[in-house]
Design an enzyme around this catalytic site. Structure first.
Site, PDB file in Angstrom:
ATOM      1  N   GLY A 154       0.819  -1.214   0.000  1.00  0.00           N
ATOM      2  CA  GLY A 154       0.000   0.000   0.000  1.00  0.00           C
ATOM      3  C   GLY A 154       0.847   1.254   0.000  1.00  0.00           C
TER       4      GLY A 154
ATOM      5  N   GLY B  67      -6.847  -4.996   2.940  1.00  0.00           N
ATOM      6  CA  GLY B  67      -7.148  -5.626   1.650  1.00  0.00           C
ATOM      7  C   GLY B  67      -7.667  -4.671   0.597  1.00  0.00           C
ATOM      8  N   GLY B  68      -7.670  -3.366   0.935  1.00  0.00           N
ATOM      9  CA  GLY B  68      -8.067  -2.382  -0.075  1.00  0.00           C
ATOM     10  C   GLY B  68      -7.187  -2.487  -1.310  1.00  0.00           C
TER      11      GLY B  68
ATOM     12  CB  ALA C  35      -4.934  -0.734   8.672  1.00  0.00           C
ATOM     13  CG  ASP C  36      -7.870  -0.741   3.519  1.00  0.00           C
ATOM     14  OD1 ASP C  36      -7.331   0.123   2.826  1.00  0.00           O
ATOM     15  OD2 ASP C  36      -7.717  -1.964   3.326  1.00  0.00           O
TER      16      ASP C  36
ATOM     17  CE  LYS D 126      -6.034   4.654   5.190  1.00  0.00           C
ATOM     18  NZ  LYS D 126      -4.770   3.977   5.087  1.00  0.00           N
TER      19      LYS D 126
ATOM     20  CD  GLU E 106      -2.038  -6.591   2.920  1.00  0.00           C
ATOM     21  OE1 GLU E 106      -1.570  -5.598   2.363  1.00  0.00           O
ATOM     22  OE2 GLU E 106      -3.213  -6.660   3.276  1.00  0.00           O
TER      23      GLU E 106
HETATM   24  C1  5RP Z   1      -3.463  -3.622   0.984  1.00  0.00           C
HETATM   25  C2  5RP Z   1      -3.760  -3.140   2.348  1.00  0.00           C
HETATM   26  C3  5RP Z   1      -3.223  -1.815   2.748  1.00  0.00           C
HETATM   27  O1  5RP Z   1      -2.532  -1.934   3.934  1.00  0.00           O
HETATM   28  C4  5RP Z   1      -4.364  -0.867   2.943  1.00  0.00           C
HETATM   29  O2  5RP Z   1      -5.169  -0.886   1.766  1.00  0.00           O
HETATM   30  C5  5RP Z   1      -3.877   0.543   3.234  1.00  0.00           C
HETATM   31  O3  5RP Z   1      -3.335   1.095   2.091  1.00  0.00           O
HETATM   32  P1  5RP Z   1      -2.771   2.570   2.053  1.00  0.00           P
HETATM   33  O4  5RP Z   1      -1.552   2.585   2.902  1.00  0.00           O
HETATM   34  O5  5RP Z   1      -2.494   2.795   0.585  1.00  0.00           O
HETATM   35  O6  5RP Z   1      -3.842   3.491   2.565  1.00  0.00           O
HETATM   36  O7  5RP Z   1      -4.391  -3.795   3.145  1.00  0.00           O
HETATM   37  O8  5RP Z   1      -4.077  -4.851   0.700  1.00  0.00           O
END
Ligand code: 5RP
Length: 218
Positions: free
Chosen positions: A29, A95-96, A83-84, A121, A103
């Site tokens: 991410g 998982g975004g 994390a999302d 978040k 992971e």
């Molecule tokens: C990827 C994830 C990422 O950790 C989550 O989507 C956060 O991404 P970002 O740091 O771009 O906000 O779980 O599968």
């Protein structure tokens, strides 16, 4: 401070946990990308990294950080990932970016999981961010029907194929009051590879970048 600057701040805060003698797990991410860049820019030469996605492996290689296979390293001392959504219980939705299964594997194989995130978040209850579920392609419709019956409103993520060759169904409209029970219940549906709830194995610590600096949730 912009969102991107906050992500960088959280990523920089994780550097203090890094020891050059270690091989660590590295997530996926934009926040983790800042972490990889920060390692390189601060000339911190770790022994190696186990990547949670092909995208992360490529970025690590570009930064001359040796990429290792989990099958060769055994368990890891530390995993850094974003994390999302997160709660003060250190339970997460991830998982975004579609890398949830790898992971979850790397997090499970790591002694300590430090999550890095910006303040946007933070939630009181998980579920506003659609919950990603990785599904074996031939089970897509079946799992979709089961998810609709059991939990919420499933939507196939258009055009997304995971590094494992599977599809992702995002479940919308959730208010997750019992994350551990829901994580287990979704995992029990045949055809589900993994879901993006990190509650059975949440983070051990979250470094949250806020307008007032980095807050630690222990
Ligand atoms: C990827 C994830 C990422 O950790 C989550 O989507 C956060 O991404 P970002 O740091 O771009 O906000 O779980 O599968």
């Amino acid at each position: 401070m912009s969102r991107e600057q906050q992500k960088r701040q959280a990523a920089e805060a994780a550097l203090e946990f890094i020891d050059e003698s270690l091989t660590i797990g590295v997530g996926t991410g934009s926040t983790v990308n800042h972490f990889i860049d920060a390692l390189a820019e601060h000339r911190i030469h770790i022994q190696g990294a186990v990547a949670s996605s092909e995208a992360t492996a490529e970025r690590l290689r570009k930064r001359n950080i040796p990429v290792r296979e989990l099958n060769d390293t055994g368990d890891l001392p530390l995993y850094i990932d974003g994390a999302d959504e997160f709660t003060h219980h250190k339970q997460l939705i991830k998982g975004g970016g579609g890398a949830l299964t790898r992971e979850k594997i790397v997090a499970a194989a790591s002694e300590r999981f430090i999550c890095i995130a910006d303040d946007s978040k933070r939630v009181r209850m998980l579920g506003t961010f659609p919950l990603p579920v990785e599904v074996i392609p031939m089970a897509r419709s079946f799992v979709g029907r089961q998810l609709a019956r059991l939990v919420g409103e499933p939507r196939l993520r258009s055009g997304a194929t995971t590094d494992n060759g599977n599809v992702i169904i995002d479940v919308h409209g959730l208010e997750i009051m019992e994350p551990i029970a829901l994580e287990r219940r979704i995992n029990d549906i045949p055809g589900v590879v993994c879901n993006g709830l990190f509650a059975l194995r949440g983070a051990d610590q979250i470094l949250v970048a806020t307008a007032d600096g980095v807050e630690r949730i222990d």
